[in-house]
Design a protein around this motif. Structure first.
Motif, short mmCIF file in Angstrom:
data_model
loop_
_atom_site.label_atom_id
_atom_site.label_comp_id
_atom_site.label_asym_id
_atom_site.label_seq_id
_atom_site.Cartn_x
_atom_site.Cartn_y
_atom_site.Cartn_z
N ALA A 511 0.72 -1.18 -0.10
CA ALA A 511 0.05 0.04 -0.10
C ALA A 511 0.74 1.11 -0.09
CB ALA A 511 -1.03 0.05 1.27
N ILE A 512 1.89 1.46 0.66
CA ILE A 512 2.94 2.41 0.72
C ILE A 512 3.60 2.62 -0.39
CG2 ILE A 512 4.79 3.25 2.06
CD1 ILE A 512 3.92 2.13 4.66
N LYS A 513 3.99 1.48 -0.87
CA LYS A 513 4.95 1.52 -2.33
C LYS A 513 4.21 1.94 -3.38
CE LYS A 513 8.26 -0.98 -4.81
NZ LYS A 513 9.26 -2.34 -4.86
N THR A 514 2.60 1.37 -3.54
CA THR A 514 2.16 1.73 -5.01
C THR A 514 1.71 2.99 -5.24
OG1 THR A 514 0.18 0.93 -6.22
CG2 THR A 514 -0.23 1.38 -3.74
N ARG A 515 1.50 3.48 -6.41
CA ARG A 515 0.99 4.87 -6.75
C ARG A 515 -0.62 4.91 -7.06
NH1 ARG A 515 6.23 7.68 -9.99
NH2 ARG A 515 7.72 7.67 -8.22
N LYS A 516 -0.96 3.45 -7.14
CA LYS A 516 -2.39 3.29 -7.34
C LYS A 516 -3.30 3.73 -6.30
CE LYS A 516 -1.10 -0.43 -10.51
NZ LYS A 516 -0.98 -1.87 -10.73
N ASN A 517 -4.13 4.72 -6.59
CA ASN A 517 -4.89 5.29 -5.51
C ASN A 517 -5.96 4.24 -4.95
OD1 ASN A 517 -3.71 7.70 -5.41
ND2 ASN A 517 -5.13 8.62 -6.73
N LEU A 519 -5.41 0.64 -4.81
CA LEU A 519 -4.83 -0.04 -4.20
C LEU A 519 -4.14 0.41 -2.83
CD1 LEU A 519 -3.85 -3.07 -4.76
CD2 LEU A 519 -1.61 -2.11 -5.60
N LYS A 520 -3.87 1.63 -2.92
CA LYS A 520 -3.24 2.30 -1.70
C LYS A 520 -4.52 2.21 -0.53
CE LYS A 520 -0.39 5.67 -2.08
NZ LYS A 520 0.97 5.05 -1.46
N SER A 521 -5.50 2.53 -0.84
CA SER A 521 -6.61 2.86 0.12
C SER A 521 -7.06 1.48 0.42
CB SER A 521 -7.89 3.60 -0.59
OG SER A 521 -8.28 3.07 -1.33
N LEU A 522 -7.16 0.56 -0.42
CA LEU A 522 -7.38 -0.95 0.01
C LEU A 522 -6.50 -1.47 1.05
CD1 LEU A 522 -9.28 -3.21 -0.21
CD2 LEU A 522 -8.02 -4.07 -2.45
N GLY A 523 -5.13 -1.30 0.54
CA GLY A 523 -4.17 -1.75 1.46
C GLY A 523 -4.10 -1.54 2.69
N ILE A 524 -4.41 -0.04 2.89
CA ILE A 524 -4.10 0.36 4.30
C ILE A 524 -5.27 -0.11 5.15
CG2 ILE A 524 -4.40 2.95 5.71
CD1 ILE A 524 -2.81 4.13 3.18
N ALA A 525 -6.55 -0.12 4.48
CA ALA A 525 -7.68 -0.64 5.42
C ALA A 525 -7.35 -2.06 5.58
CB ALA A 525 -8.88 -0.42 4.64
N ALA A 526 -6.71 -2.86 4.58
CA ALA A 526 -6.55 -4.12 5.10
C ALA A 526 -5.61 -4.60 6.04
CB ALA A 526 -6.04 -4.99 3.61
N ALA A 527 -4.43 -3.49 6.12
CA ALA A 527 -3.46 -3.71 7.15
C ALA A 527 -4.03 -3.49 8.44
CB ALA A 527 -2.47 -2.95 6.76
#
Length: 636
Positions: A511-517, A519-527
């Protein structure tokens, strides 16, 4: 996911693509997506069903709003507003309901041509940006009321940035094959678990591409729709729309898939899942409370709370209640899952936890003796498996009694016989056998994990999350609960805890590495979800789709499990991952911080290994995402 709505020709004539219309405002799409029609006759029909929202004073334009909230404009002629109604007659008014194909107006083609104006009829969806995924169009000469276009309406599962549970429920029901294809539905912490008559009727790709659905899994004889943390709200919305649906499938006919060893195992997992999943939340919450109490009694923190104080005893009772009365909770839940009477089975659980029964159970008092065989009372507080079996017996007995008892006797005598018979069987036979086996297995696992040290930690840590993929971790959950209930600790759960941390760290790195918005929002929520003890959103949302991310998490959890096993860490509560830190304080020996240090070091190691591996090897934006389908491309 989109819904298809057919749009009819408003008149007889030639259909034109929007960019071929001789008017820049319409052809550029500024007004919205749609089409034009060169009419051969002047009678105008409603292209869709809905409510009339607008009739222009000059009678040349009519607005219709469909039940799916498409705003459709029927514009008769180009620049005809200047005619001030000349040559037009309208047969509807604002607020009227119209059906597709209903006559709504007439236009004089001769009058319009006399003023050197185009007679083109425009059908425009004016809120296309918000409501449409696309529009399919046939450029043909057609009769009036013939279908010439298909509008694909965006699924309204997100409203004001939040999930619209009712809309999502509609999408799910439709794409599991409809109401008639659903035999049963239960849910666990993150998944809707459907029993379907024919899984081939389900549309995996559409569901996987629906906002609010993380993934679809075929496992344990169930069709599992992975929702994530909002599964309870979605489940309630689905059940509200299916009032006749049972949340059990015990009475279903046997199919070829339900027979044999595999089928029996799937049914067993399904029963355990349905019985335990509603109870897990309160067990987890109780474990956190007990851990916090242990933390507050630490001498290192100045004994903030005295174990003999009224406050400590009161709060401790709140935490202990879920474990003490676990037979009642599990019995009620299991009865619902199996289709029995939950109240009757809860009473049986209440009998097993009745104070006098507990006192006799702790003293192993004889019920009676036959020869050298002593039938003894046992302490059934904290027990799980005897009540699941009791619920099954109760269901079978209730079904039998309904067949032989007159209807006017059933209300009283079915509960009476069920309580007497099942309580006796549980007390004398199944309870001692099942409880003895459960305690023995739970203790054996604890001993093996403790004694195997780093080997057990490495293996379990490295592979446990694979069970989560197939939902098989529910076979482990009752054993962990049994360990904590029986011995007050679980070395197995300490290792499981670090696997959650590592998957959270892996998805956080992506989530931190990606520049895809997105994917970033989904990744942070999933973490965040994984650090709170629920890994499915991380696993299905990102980690499995970019498999190296998942593998990075497995390697991190293997390292964390290795450290936990090496330090002989254990847990004294149910809740794992970072939010479960308080479960690593020993409530019986507040000064013993061995398990807490094991948690601390293993979690740090798991986070660092998983995060770094994902960052340098597991993920980059050029990687192709696996499995989840792209949205359908439509002709505009």
């Amino acid at each position: 996911m989109s819904k298809k709505i057919n749009i009819l020709a408003p008149a007889k004539g030639q259909v034109l693509a929007l960019n071929k219309v001789n008017d820049e405002v319409f052809s550029s799409g500024i007004m919205g997506e749609g089409f034009g029609l060169e009419p051969l006759e002047g009678t105008i029909y409603a292209p869709v069903s809905g409510i009339i929202t607008m009739v222009a004073d000059s009678k040349h334009a009519i607005g219709i709003k469909t039940e799916d909230e498409l705003e459709v404009l029927v514009h008769m002629g180009i620049d005809t507003v200047g005619l001030n109604g000349e040559g037009f007659e309208v047969f509807v008014k604002q607020g009227d309901k119209v059906a597709a194909g209903q006559k709504i107006a007439t236009m004089s083609l001769e009058t319009i041509k006399l003023h050197n104006l185009a007679t083109t009829v425009m059908v425009i969806v004016t809120n296309s940006t918000a409501k449409l995924e696309g529009l399919d169009l046939e450029e043909v000469e057609t009769n009036e009321k013939a279908s010439v276009a298909a509008a694909y309406v965006k699924s309204a599962v997100v409203k004001d940035g939040k999930l619209d549970y009712d809309a999502l429920a509609d999408v799910i029901i439709e794409n599991v094959g409809g109401e008639d294809n659903i035999k049963s539905l239960i849910h666990c912490i993150t998944r809707l678990r459907f029993g379907l008559k024919d899984e081939q009727k389900a549309n995996d790709e559409v569901l996987q591409d629906t906002d609010g659905v993380i993934d679809v899994i075929h496992a344990s004889g169930q069709y599992q729709v992975v929702i994530g943390n909002e599964v309870t709200a979605v489940y309630d919305a689905v059940m509200k729309k299916l009032p006749n649906l049972s949340d059990n499938d015990e009475a279903e006919e046997e199919t070829s898939e339900s027979k044999g060893i595999s089928g029996a195992f799937n049914q067993l997992i399904g029963i355990i899942t349905g019985s335990m999943s509603p109870v897990v939340g309160v067990i987890a919450a109780s474990g956190i409370i007990k851990g916090i109490l242990a933390l507050l009694t630490l001498p290192q923190l100045g004994n903030l709370l005295n174990v003999k104080s009224e406050m400590y005893i009161t709060i401790s009772a709140m935490a202990d209640a879920a474990f003490f009365f676990l037979p009642i909770l599990v019995g009620f839940s299991a009865a619902k899952r199996l289709g029995g009477n939950p109240i009757t089975v809860a009473v049986i659980g209440g009998f097993l936890t009745y104070p006098q029964m507990i006192a006799w159970g702790k003293a192993f008092k004889d019920i009676f003796v036959i020869g050298n065989v002593h039938f003894q009372f046992l302490n059934y507080t904290y027990s799980i498996f005897p009540m699941i079996l009791a619920a099954w017996f109760a269901k079978k007995l209730e079904d039998y009694l309904k067949k032989i008892l007159p209807s006017f006797l059933q209300m009283i005598f079915i509960p009476m016989f069920t309580i007497l018979v099942v309580s006796s069987i549980t007390l004398l036979i199944t309870g001692p056998v099942i409880q003895g086996l459960a305690n023995g297995i739970a203790d054996l696992i604890n001993v093996v994990v403790h004694s195997s040290g780093w080997i057990g930690g490495l293996i379990i840590g490295g592979f446990y999350q694979l069970l989560v993929i197939f939902g098989l971790h529910w076979g482990v959950v009752p054993l962990v609960a049994q360990q904590i209930a029986g011995s007050g600790e679980s070395a197995l759960n300490a290792i499981i805890s670090v696997t959650m941390v590592s998957q959270g760290a892996a998805v956080l790195a992506a989530a931190i590495k990606t520049r895809k918005n997105d994917l970033k929002s989904l990744g942070i929520a999933a973490a965040i979800s994984a650090f709170c003890g629920v890994t499915e959103p991380a696993i299905y949302g990102i980690n499995l789709r970019y498999r190296k991310v998942f593998v990075s998490g497995l390697i991190g959890s293997a390292v964390g499990g290795f450290i936990t096993g090496l330090m002989h860490g254990s847990m004294y509560g149910f809740t794992g991952s970072l939010i479960g830190f308080s479960s690593f304080f020993n409530p019986k020996h507040a000064t013993d911080l061995t398990s807490f240090y094991a948690f601390l070091f293993s979690s740090i190691a798991a986070i660092l290994v998983s995060f770094i591996l994902t960052w340098v090897w597991g993920y980059n934006d050029s990687m192709a995402q696996g499995k989840k389908v792209e949205k359908r491309k439509l002709n505009k």
